[in-house]
Design an enzyme around this catalytic site. Sequence first.
Site, PDB file in Angstrom:
ATOM      1  N   HIS A   1     -21.786  39.491  -1.667  1.00  0.00           N
ATOM      2  CA  HIS A   1     -20.556  40.054  -2.238  1.00  0.00           C
ATOM      3  C   HIS A   1     -19.588  38.938  -2.639  1.00  0.00           C
ATOM      4  O   HIS A   1     -19.561  37.866  -2.024  1.00  0.00           O
ATOM      5  CB  HIS A   1     -19.821  40.916  -1.201  1.00  0.00           C
ATOM      6  CG  HIS A   1     -20.509  42.196  -0.838  1.00  0.00           C
ATOM      7  ND1 HIS A   1     -21.596  42.692  -1.508  1.00  0.00           N
ATOM      8  CD2 HIS A   1     -20.233  43.099   0.146  1.00  0.00           C
ATOM      9  CE1 HIS A   1     -21.971  43.837  -0.952  1.00  0.00           C
ATOM     10  NE2 HIS A   1     -21.160  44.104   0.059  1.00  0.00           N
TER      11      HIS A   1
ATOM     12  N   CYS B   1     -18.980  44.954   5.925  1.00  0.00           N
ATOM     13  CA  CYS B   1     -19.352  43.642   5.377  1.00  0.00           C
ATOM     14  C   CYS B   1     -18.238  43.022   4.525  1.00  0.00           C
ATOM     15  O   CYS B   1     -17.970  41.824   4.617  1.00  0.00           O
ATOM     16  CB  CYS B   1     -20.639  43.758   4.578  1.00  0.00           C
ATOM     17  SG  CYS B   1     -20.673  45.126   3.419  1.00  0.00           S
TER      18      CYS B   1
HETATM   19  N1  LIG Z   1     -26.918  46.366   3.646  1.00  0.00           N
HETATM   20  C1  LIG Z   1     -25.830  45.784   4.066  1.00  0.00           C
HETATM   21  O1  LIG Z   1     -25.405  44.749   3.527  1.00  0.00           O
HETATM   22  C2  LIG Z   1     -25.065  46.300   5.231  1.00  0.00           C
HETATM   23  C3  LIG Z   1     -23.983  45.551   5.678  1.00  0.00           C
HETATM   24  C4  LIG Z   1     -23.262  46.007   6.783  1.00  0.00           C
HETATM   25  C5  LIG Z   1     -23.635  47.177   7.394  1.00  0.00           C
HETATM   26  N2  LIG Z   1     -24.702  47.889   6.935  1.00  0.00           N
HETATM   27  C6  LIG Z   1     -25.034  49.124   7.640  1.00  0.00           C
HETATM   28  O2  LIG Z   1     -26.308  48.973   8.265  1.00  0.00           O
HETATM   29  C7  LIG Z   1     -26.988  50.220   8.263  1.00  0.00           C
HETATM   30  C8  LIG Z   1     -28.354  50.057   7.591  1.00  0.00           C
HETATM   31  O3  LIG Z   1     -28.173  49.543   6.283  1.00  0.00           O
HETATM   32  P1  LIG Z   1     -29.371  48.956   5.428  1.00  0.00           P
HETATM   33  O4  LIG Z   1     -28.728  48.406   4.230  1.00  0.00           O
HETATM   34  O5  LIG Z   1     -30.268  48.090   6.262  1.00  0.00           O
HETATM   35  O6  LIG Z   1     -30.177  50.302   5.038  1.00  0.00           O
HETATM   36  P2  LIG Z   1     -31.712  50.496   4.641  1.00  0.00           P
HETATM   37  O7  LIG Z   1     -32.263  49.285   4.000  1.00  0.00           O
HETATM   38  O8  LIG Z   1     -31.750  51.768   3.886  1.00  0.00           O
HETATM   39  O9  LIG Z   1     -32.451  50.701   6.057  1.00  0.00           O
HETATM   40  C9  LIG Z   1     -32.229  51.833   6.858  1.00  0.00           C
HETATM   41  C10 LIG Z   1     -33.000  51.697   8.149  1.00  0.00           C
HETATM   42  O10 LIG Z   1     -32.678  52.812   8.986  1.00  0.00           O
HETATM   43  C11 LIG Z   1     -33.884  53.406   9.435  1.00  0.00           C
HETATM   44  N3  LIG Z   1     -33.718  54.828   9.661  1.00  0.00           N
HETATM   45  C12 LIG Z   1     -33.362  55.774   8.767  1.00  0.00           C
HETATM   46  N4  LIG Z   1     -33.378  56.995   9.346  1.00  0.00           N
HETATM   47  C13 LIG Z   1     -33.737  56.798  10.632  1.00  0.00           C
HETATM   48  C14 LIG Z   1     -33.949  57.661  11.742  1.00  0.00           C
HETATM   49  N5  LIG Z   1     -33.811  58.983  11.645  1.00  0.00           N
HETATM   50  N6  LIG Z   1     -34.319  57.113  12.923  1.00  0.00           N
HETATM   51  C15 LIG Z   1     -34.496  55.791  13.034  1.00  0.00           C
HETATM   52  N7  LIG Z   1     -34.329  54.922  12.020  1.00  0.00           N
HETATM   53  C16 LIG Z   1     -33.951  55.429  10.832  1.00  0.00           C
HETATM   54  C17 LIG Z   1     -34.850  53.141   8.312  1.00  0.00           C
HETATM   55  O11 LIG Z   1     -36.175  53.292   8.812  1.00  0.00           O
HETATM   56  P3  LIG Z   1     -37.395  53.912   7.940  1.00  0.00           P
HETATM   57  O12 LIG Z   1     -38.128  52.741   7.379  1.00  0.00           O
HETATM   58  O13 LIG Z   1     -38.207  54.611   8.957  1.00  0.00           O
HETATM   59  O14 LIG Z   1     -36.813  54.803   6.903  1.00  0.00           O
HETATM   60  C18 LIG Z   1     -34.505  51.704   7.976  1.00  0.00           C
HETATM   61  O15 LIG Z   1     -35.099  50.833   8.914  1.00  0.00           O
HETATM   62  C19 LIG Z   1     -26.046  51.211   7.566  1.00  0.00           C
HETATM   63  O16 LIG Z   1     -25.275  51.841   8.551  1.00  0.00           O
HETATM   64  C20 LIG Z   1     -25.183  50.317   6.718  1.00  0.00           C
HETATM   65  O17 LIG Z   1     -23.939  50.895   6.439  1.00  0.00           O
HETATM   66  C21 LIG Z   1     -25.424  47.476   5.871  1.00  0.00           C
END
Ligand SMILES: NC(=O)c1ccc[n+]([C@@H]2O[C@H](COP(=O)([O-])OP(=O)(O)OC[C@H]3O[C@@H](n4cnc5c(N)ncnc54)[C@H](OP(=O)(O)O)[C@@H]3O)[C@@H](O)[C@H]2O)c1
Length: 375
Positions: free
Chosen positions: A283, A170
Site C-alpha cells: 500500500h 494494515c
Molecule cells: N491481505 C492483507 O493484506 C491483510 C492485511 C491485514 C489483515 N488482513 C486480514 O486477514 C484475514 C485474512 O486475509 P487474507 O488476505 O489472507 O485472505 P485470503 O487470502 O482470502 O485467505 C483466507 C484464509 O481464511 C481461511 N478460511 C476461510 N474460511 C474459513 C473457515 N470457515 N475456517 C477456517 N479457515 C477459513 C481460508 O482457508 P481456505 O483455503 O480453506 O479457504 C484462507 O486460509 C482477513 O481478516 C483480513 O481482513 C489481511
Amino acid sequence: MASLSVSRHNHLLSGLLPARHKPTSRPTRVRMSLRDDGPSIAVVGVTGAVGQEFLSVLSDRDFPYRSIKMLASQRSAGRRINFEDRDYVVEELTADSFDGVDIALFSAGGSISKKFGPAAVDRGTVVVDNSSAFRMDEKVPLVIPEVNPEAMQHIKAGTGKGALIANPNCSTIICLMAATPLHRRAKVLRMVVSTYQAASGAGAAAMEELELQTREVLEGKPPTCKIFNRQYAFNLFSHNASVLSNGYNEEEMKMVKETRKIWNDKDVKVTATCIRVPVMRAHAESVNLQFENPLDEDTARDILKNAPGVVVIDDRESNHFPTPLEVSNKDDVAVGRIRQDLSQDGNQGLDIFVCGDQIRKGAALNAIQIAEMLL
Ligand SMILES: NC(=O)c1ccc[n+]([C@@H]2O[C@H](COP(=O)([O-])OP(=O)(O)OC[C@H]3O[C@@H](n4cnc5c(N)ncnc54)[C@H](OP(=O)(O)O)[C@@H]3O)[C@@H](O)[C@H]2O)c1
C-alpha cells in the site's frame, strides 16, 4: 491434492501466485526454530495471503516453536504444506484445534475470529488476530510493537491463561509507523490520509483477479469481476469496504478509530480517503500532519531516519521516492516526499508519502513481532 511449499528459501504464496510476484531467494542459514523449549503454535487461515506470509516470516525470523498446526477451512483440509523442510497436512479448524496450543495466529476473517478466538482463549491460547473482530474491544490490546508495546505487557504465552491481542488494520499500521515518531516529537493534532491500496489487501483471490483481468483487458476480452464488482485492471476505485451512513467507508473509519486507540488520544483528528489501485502488493499513503509544536522538515527527516522499522527514500534530485514495488516483501515502511505543508503557518505542518508491504508489516510481520513479545 495441491501442495504448498513454504520455507526460508521459497517463502510466500507458492502455488498461489505467479512466479514474478514471489520474492527472491534468501541465503541458506542454520535453522534454530524447531526446538523443545519453544511454544506450540497454530496458524489459522494458513492457505491465505496472510497465512502464507505468517509461515514466511516465522521462518525468516527463526521464531522458536516446538510444534505448529496448519489450520484452514474444510475446503483446504488434507492439503499438504512443506514448511522448513517438513511436511504438514492442513487440518480443518474446530474449537478443539487449540488444545495444547500456546499461541494462535489468526487470519481467516472476522467471523472466524469471532467464532473461534474466544474458544481458543478458553483453552489457554494467546490469540493474535489479524481481523477487525476485536480491535475496538476495550479489553483487547491493539498493538504495533514499535508504537505501543506497553499495551500488551501483561500478556505472556505458555502460562495457561488465554488472551486476545488485535493486529491493527494494515493501512493504520503503515501510516502510524511513519507518523508516530513525528507525533512523539511534535504531537499530531490532525492527520489527513489518502491511501492507494493494493490488490493483496483483499486476499489471494483478489491478486489472481487483478492478474486475470489485466490479461483479459489486453486481449480485448471483458474482465472477470468476482471479487470486486467492477473492472480493476487499468482502473482505480473507492475501497470496496462498506460505506457507512456518515459517508466514510469502513476502511476509512478503521484508520480514524484505531489511531485514537493506539495513540491513546481520543482527541486526535483523523480523516481518510481509501482507494484501491491496480497494484499487486504493498500500500501507499499520502499523509498530511498538523502539529501542536513546530517541526521543520530536516528534523522530521532525521527523526524518521532513526525510527525503528522505517527507511527514508527522499531523493528530490533524482525524483526518487517510495514505491509499492520497492517495499514489496520488505519489512520496513518507506517514507519520502517529506516537506513542509505550505498551507499551514510556521512549521506546524508536514506532508509525507509512505509505502509499506501490507501483507508483511501490515499483517504477518506485525503479528509475529507481537508473538515474539509473548515469549
Ligand atoms: N491481505 C492483507 O493484506 C491483510 C492485511 C491485514 C489483515 N488482513 C486480514 O486477514 C484475514 C485474512 O486475509 P487474507 O488476505 O489472507 O485472505 P485470503 O487470502 O482470502 O485467505 C483466507 C484464509 O481464511 C481461511 N478460511 C476461510 N474460511 C474459513 C473457515 N470457515 N475456517 C477456517 N479457515 C477459513 C481460508 O482457508 P481456505 O483455503 O480453506 O479457504 C484462507 O486460509 C482477513 O481478516 C483480513 O481482513 C489481511
